[in-house]
Design an enzyme around this catalytic site. Structure first.
Site, PDB file in Angstrom:
ATOM      1  N   ASP A  14       0.819  -1.206   0.000  1.00  0.00           N
ATOM      2  CA  ASP A  14       0.000   0.000   0.000  1.00  0.00           C
ATOM      3  C   ASP A  14       0.860   1.267   0.000  1.00  0.00           C
ATOM      4  O   ASP A  14       1.737   1.435   0.846  1.00  0.00           O
ATOM      5  CB  ASP A  14      -0.900  -0.017   1.245  1.00  0.00           C
ATOM      6  CG  ASP A  14      -2.092   0.912   1.123  1.00  0.00           C
ATOM      7  OD1 ASP A  14      -1.923   2.033   0.601  1.00  0.00           O
ATOM      8  OD2 ASP A  14      -3.193   0.521   1.541  1.00  0.00           O
ATOM      9  N   CYS A  54      -7.216   4.315  -1.341  1.00  0.00           N
ATOM     10  CA  CYS A  54      -7.023   2.865  -1.298  1.00  0.00           C
ATOM     11  C   CYS A  54      -8.187   2.058  -1.872  1.00  0.00           C
ATOM     12  O   CYS A  54      -8.009   1.264  -2.796  1.00  0.00           O
ATOM     13  CB  CYS A  54      -6.750   2.411   0.140  1.00  0.00           C
ATOM     14  SG  CYS A  54      -5.345   3.216   0.914  1.00  0.00           S
ATOM     15  N   HIS A 319      -1.476   2.690  -5.033  1.00  0.00           N
ATOM     16  CA  HIS A 319      -1.252   4.075  -5.446  1.00  0.00           C
ATOM     17  C   HIS A 319       0.086   4.526  -4.882  1.00  0.00           C
ATOM     18  O   HIS A 319       0.757   3.782  -4.167  1.00  0.00           O
ATOM     19  CB  HIS A 319      -2.378   4.988  -4.968  1.00  0.00           C
ATOM     20  CG  HIS A 319      -2.662   4.874  -3.504  1.00  0.00           C
ATOM     21  ND1 HIS A 319      -1.810   5.349  -2.540  1.00  0.00           N
ATOM     22  CD2 HIS A 319      -3.695   4.304  -2.831  1.00  0.00           C
ATOM     23  CE1 HIS A 319      -2.301   5.099  -1.342  1.00  0.00           C
ATOM     24  NE2 HIS A 319      -3.442   4.452  -1.486  1.00  0.00           N
TER      25      HIS A 319
END
Length: 513
Positions: A14, A54, A319
């Protein structure tokens, strides 16, 4: 049903920037295990997510759909139940898609009972996955139970991710996490994967999703001290927050966000000094290093259990992270650092290729299905990248990428609260070529950046009369892209006197000569 012995190891970290790797020549990043994987894989150097943050970015990656189709565009915006996803598709092929970590999926409430817990959170596992080790940031119960078994006094699992806040005038508390790395969330997740790999006898599909290097910004030793903050160059800044208050309306709102002390948690952005920024970047890279270490342990287990010869390995992120560029942090806006992400695809017995063509997160689910020799849903927006992993090139080359951002929530802007814009107007969409980036808003002035001359993406050329043709051309391409990639789940079918006919074009939606 599955007729092969192929397996898939699909790893997502993440908020990992595209450039923070040894193989990307980052001067401070320490990532030996992913560097080793990259040396025998295809590396995609111009890979972009379709949206932040997210939940929406993962919905895009796992459904193979652009956000303007699936419309789960905010954490908490439901994903329509009618859409399929990679888990559902591999299930059709006979796999049991296991989830380690989380997908941050908001379920369609129309199909949930009022008592269903999934109706009250955006952190549910995506439908179709078997959440054998569900570890959402908001409530990491399994990890908390593990820590309790080791003697830790855990009252509320979510409190594991809270720490002391800096005081007025203090930007950031630079201090190692008091949970040792052998008991960290990252290590715990890797241990669960390794345990199952050791007991795996049949082809598998594992989706592994690490929280780190997502904030909060702290990490255990030895990772906390691994990178010397004084070796880090400060990110480039073109404006102060105060100067941005007189800039574009969107920039003004973002500046106010970073000046609003009521939003501060472990970082007080307006009080950050140069040393604080270096410390934050060092901790971020330390979190990356811990994830890299544990990915190395997983890959070693894959080899030791003789599972590597038939396993497709995919490593990516949902991302990026702005990491102080233009004084911005997190993931927002239109800047590349928030949308450009890493992608490594290791297909057994294939060469190492470095791919500079544009690719997008919607391409991953089609790639996995293509490798498994399964049909790709006609409605999916992405295209398989298998041609790249086998030849280093592909006939269908994307001339640009497209990505979006919804800023209707109050922690991004006050437009809705102050009745300046409706929620539907609080969005932007970008089209990015190798040289230009055009940013379109429904009801705010557009933006245009020359990426070659202005890599910081802060000098707006949209009102410059010398650039009107370029802006109009990009706007035309953006509109054509939206039209070409509209939802075709049913429009690709024609009902006639001859029955049901398929009328869809190729996955790319264009004819390639």
């Amino acid at each position: 049903m599955r007729d092969s012995n192929k397996s898939v190891l699909f790893i997502c970290a993440d908020q990992w920037r595209w450039d923070c790797f040894g193989f990307m020549k980052h001067q401070n990043a320490i990532t030996p295990n992913l560097d080793k994987l990259a040396s025998k894989s295809s590396i995609f150097k111009s890979h972009f997510t379709g949206i932040v943050p997210c939940g929406p970015s993962r919905a895009t990656m796992l459904t193979g759909l652009y956000p303007f189709i699936h419309r789960s565009v905010r954490n908490g915006a439901p994903l329509d139940k009618r859409f399929t996803n990679i888990a559902k598709e591999v299930k059709k092929a006979g796999y049991d898609p296991k989830l380690y970590g989380y997908t941050d999926t908001t379920w369609d409430p129309r199909f949930l009972n009022d008592e269903d817990k999934k109706k009250y959170t955006y952190e549910s596992p995506m439908e179709g996955f078997d959440p054998v080790c569900h570890l959402p940031e908001g409530n990491p119960i399994l990890w908390a139970d593990f820590l309790k078994s080791k003697g830790y006094n855990i009252k509320n699992p979510h409190e594991l991710y809270t720490r002391e806040k800096p005081k007025d005038g203090e930007g950031y508390v630079f201090k190692a996490w008091d949970i040792p790395t052998e008991h960290s969330d990252t290590t715990f997740l890797a241990n669960e994967v390794i345990k199952d790999l050791e007991n795996t006898t049949s082809p598998f599909f594992y989706h592994i999703s690490f929280l780190r290097p997502h904030p909060p910004m702290f990490v255990s030793e030895p990772w906390h001290s691994l990178i010397n903050p004084n070796d880090i160059e400060l990110p480039k800044e073109s404006h102060t927050y105060e100067e941005l208050l007189d800039d574009h309306p969107f920039l003004r709102e973002i500046a106010m966000k970073f000046l609003n002390k009521d939003l501060y948690k472990e970082v007080r952005y307006k009080d950050l000094r140069d040393q604080d920024i270096k410390n934050l970047i060092a901790v971020y890279l330390g979190m990356c290093a811990e994830v890299d270490h544990n990915i190395g342990r997983i890959l070693k287990s894959l080899e030791e259990n003789k599972l590597d010869k038939n396993t497709l390995i995919v490593f990516t992120s949902d991302h990026g992270e702005l990491l102080g560029e233009n004084r911005m942090w997190g993931k927002l806006g239109w800047w590349d650092a928030a949308y450009r992400i890493p992608l490594i695809i290791h297909e057994p017995d294939k060469k190492n290729y470095e791919i500079n063509d544009f690719t997008e997160s919607v391409d991953l689910a089609p790639t996995i299905l293509d490798w498994l020799n399964e049909d790709i849903p006609v409605n999916w927006s992405g295209e398989s990248l298998i041609e790249y992993t086998r030849n280093g090139k592909r006939k269908s080359i994307k001339p640009y990428v497209v990505f979006e951002f919804d800023f209707s929530e109050s922690h991004y802007s006050q437009f809705v609260k102050e009745k300046i814009l409706t929620p539907e107007e609080c969005s932007l969409i970008c089209i990015r070529t190798s040289k230009w980036k055009y940013v379109h808003f429904p009801n705010l002035p557009s933006l245009l950046f020359d990426l070659e001359k202005d890599p910081q993406e802060m000098k707006n050329l949209a009102e410059d009369k010398n650039h009107q043709e370029i802006k109009n051309n990009l706007l035309s391409k953006l509109l054509s892209h939206r039209l070409r990639h509209q939802d075709r789940q049913l429009s690709s079918i024609q009902i006639s006197k001859d029955g049901v006919l398929n009328v869809n074009g190729p996955q790319s939606r264009t004819i390639r000569n």
